[in-house]
Write a protein that holds these residues in place. Sequence first.
Motif, PDB file in Angstrom:
ATOM      1  N   LYS A  53     -42.879 -34.399  17.522  1.00 46.99           N
ATOM      2  CA  LYS A  53     -43.280 -35.754  17.121  1.00 46.99           C
ATOM      3  C   LYS A  53     -42.171 -36.473  16.369  1.00 46.99           C
ATOM      4  O   LYS A  53     -42.075 -37.705  16.409  1.00 46.99           O
ATOM      5  CB  LYS A  53     -44.544 -35.682  16.258  1.00 46.99           C
ATOM      6  CG  LYS A  53     -45.813 -35.367  17.038  1.00 46.99           C
ATOM      7  CD  LYS A  53     -47.034 -35.393  16.150  1.00 46.99           C
ATOM      8  CE  LYS A  53     -48.299 -35.173  16.962  1.00 46.99           C
ATOM      9  NZ  LYS A  53     -49.520 -35.177  16.090  1.00 46.99           N
ATOM     10  N   GLN A  54     -41.317 -35.683  15.696  1.00 45.62           N
ATOM     11  CA  GLN A  54     -40.196 -36.264  14.962  1.00 45.62           C
ATOM     12  C   GLN A  54     -39.032 -36.611  15.885  1.00 45.62           C
ATOM     13  O   GLN A  54     -38.045 -37.207  15.450  1.00 45.62           O
ATOM     14  CB  GLN A  54     -39.727 -35.296  13.883  1.00 45.62           C
ATOM     15  CG  GLN A  54     -40.736 -35.029  12.778  1.00 45.62           C
ATOM     16  CD  GLN A  54     -41.129 -36.307  12.036  1.00 45.62           C
ATOM     17  OE1 GLN A  54     -40.279 -37.055  11.576  1.00 45.62           O
ATOM     18  NE2 GLN A  54     -42.431 -36.549  11.939  1.00 45.62           N
ATOM     19  N   GLY A  55     -39.145 -36.235  17.154  1.00 44.04           N
ATOM     20  CA  GLY A  55     -38.137 -36.611  18.130  1.00 44.04           C
ATOM     21  C   GLY A  55     -37.030 -35.603  18.364  1.00 44.04           C
ATOM     22  O   GLY A  55     -36.046 -35.907  19.063  1.00 44.04           O
ATOM     23  N   TYR A  56     -37.172 -34.398  17.831  1.00 46.23           N
ATOM     24  CA  TYR A  56     -36.149 -33.372  18.047  1.00 46.23           C
ATOM     25  C   TYR A  56     -36.246 -32.804  19.463  1.00 46.23           C
ATOM     26  O   TYR A  56     -37.346 -32.642  20.000  1.00 46.23           O
ATOM     27  CB  TYR A  56     -36.314 -32.225  17.048  1.00 46.23           C
ATOM     28  CG  TYR A  56     -36.021 -32.587  15.615  1.00 46.23           C
ATOM     29  CD1 TYR A  56     -34.712 -32.751  15.169  1.00 46.23           C
ATOM     30  CD2 TYR A  56     -37.058 -32.750  14.700  1.00 46.23           C
ATOM     31  CE1 TYR A  56     -34.442 -33.084  13.844  1.00 46.23           C
ATOM     32  CE2 TYR A  56     -36.805 -33.080  13.376  1.00 46.23           C
ATOM     33  CZ  TYR A  56     -35.500 -33.250  12.954  1.00 46.23           C
ATOM     34  OH  TYR A  56     -35.236 -33.585  11.644  1.00 46.23           O
ATOM     35  N   ASP A  57     -35.087 -32.508  20.058  1.00 46.16           N
ATOM     36  CA  ASP A  57     -35.061 -31.732  21.288  1.00 46.16           C
ATOM     37  C   ASP A  57     -35.144 -30.259  20.887  1.00 46.16           C
ATOM     38  O   ASP A  57     -34.444 -29.823  19.964  1.00 46.16           O
ATOM     39  CB  ASP A  57     -33.759 -31.978  22.054  1.00 46.16           C
ATOM     40  CG  ASP A  57     -33.656 -33.399  22.570  1.00 46.16           C
ATOM     41  OD1 ASP A  57     -34.695 -33.960  22.938  1.00 46.16           O
ATOM     42  OD2 ASP A  57     -32.534 -33.949  22.573  1.00 46.16           O
ATOM     43  N   LEU A  58     -35.991 -29.502  21.565  1.00 45.12           N
ATOM     44  CA  LEU A  58     -36.200 -28.100  21.199  1.00 45.12           C
ATOM     45  C   LEU A  58     -35.708 -27.173  22.302  1.00 45.12           C
ATOM     46  O   LEU A  58     -35.903 -27.443  23.480  1.00 45.12           O
ATOM     47  CB  LEU A  58     -37.681 -27.831  20.927  1.00 45.12           C
ATOM     48  CG  LEU A  58     -38.358 -28.687  19.860  1.00 45.12           C
ATOM     49  CD1 LEU A  58     -39.792 -28.211  19.645  1.00 45.12           C
ATOM     50  CD2 LEU A  58     -37.592 -28.659  18.541  1.00 45.12           C
ATOM     51  N   GLY A  59     -35.077 -26.076  21.890  1.00 48.42           N
ATOM     52  CA  GLY A  59     -34.588 -25.103  22.843  1.00 48.42           C
ATOM     53  C   GLY A  59     -34.718 -23.692  22.327  1.00 48.42           C
ATOM     54  O   GLY A  59     -35.049 -23.471  21.154  1.00 48.42           O
ATOM     55  N   VAL A  60     -34.471 -22.735  23.197  1.00 53.90           N
ATOM     56  CA  VAL A  60     -34.511 -21.314  22.845  1.00 53.90           C
ATOM     57  C   VAL A  60     -33.171 -20.692  23.210  1.00 53.90           C
ATOM     58  O   VAL A  60     -32.610 -20.978  24.268  1.00 53.90           O
ATOM     59  CB  VAL A  60     -35.638 -20.584  23.606  1.00 53.90           C
ATOM     60  CG1 VAL A  60     -35.445 -19.068  23.552  1.00 53.90           C
ATOM     61  CG2 VAL A  60     -36.997 -20.955  23.041  1.00 53.90           C
ATOM     62  N   ILE A  61     -32.648 -19.859  22.313  1.00 51.95           N
ATOM     63  CA  ILE A  61     -31.482 -19.027  22.604  1.00 51.95           C
ATOM     64  C   ILE A  61     -31.899 -17.603  22.311  1.00 51.95           C
ATOM     65  O   ILE A  61     -32.150 -17.253  21.151  1.00 51.95           O
ATOM     66  CB  ILE A  61     -30.259 -19.416  21.755  1.00 51.95           C
ATOM     67  CG1 ILE A  61     -29.916 -20.900  21.918  1.00 51.95           C
ATOM     68  CG2 ILE A  61     -29.049 -18.557  22.144  1.00 51.95           C
ATOM     69  CD1 ILE A  61     -28.777 -21.378  21.020  1.00 51.95           C
TER      70      ILE A  61
END
Length: 226
Positions: A108-116
């Motif tokens: 909701k805050q607009g961050y792009d999320l990923g997994v490493i």
Amino acid sequence: MIKAVFFDIDDTLYDTSGFAKLARRAALNVMVDAGLPLSTDEAYKILREIIDEYGSNYDKHFNVLTKRIFGEEKPLLIALGMITYHNVKFALLRLFPQTTATLIYLKKQGYDLGVISNGITIKQWEKLIRLDLHHFFDHVITSEEAGAEKPDKHIFECALEKMECDAEKCVMIGNKFSEDILGAVNIGMSAILVNSELKESEKEYIKENCIKIDVISHIGELKDIL
């Protein structure tokens, strides 16, 4: 300003260590009942040695176990062990309490999320799907896919390239100092250690190298940092 947030999976988003031992011992109990000529404790000790030798992502631990004990693989025992392990593992699979709420907040805050994540690509996706987390992440980068394991810079470079984001605008969240935190810092990312305490040697390393990281006790505290 941070634009992208990367997460480790095991013991970061959910409790891996808590269920893994129970699932392995349950599998060995079934194998012992079916003819494995050891006690569960004896078999678990050998299995732990195999896991340490081959790595936790290896998918034939029970094959190696039966071969070491019998001199050959025992398909029935292997199948019993594998099925029991996976049934118990999935029954016990639980997110840390604030994982979902935190991911929703970050989205909701607009961050792009990923997994490493170090591991086999299909296995890592399977975890995320079973935990109902797969839809949160824009990209999932695994060591199998990148051809390098954390803390190697290459896996982080692959993640940055896929996310199309500069290192200084990204943060890595993980529970392992050497793999997640140092790997990220060494490529120029910010890093946050979660669900883990720093060892004295790690504190000294941070001090000597003037490294700045955040340490939080649970994933929900990300809301106060990001």
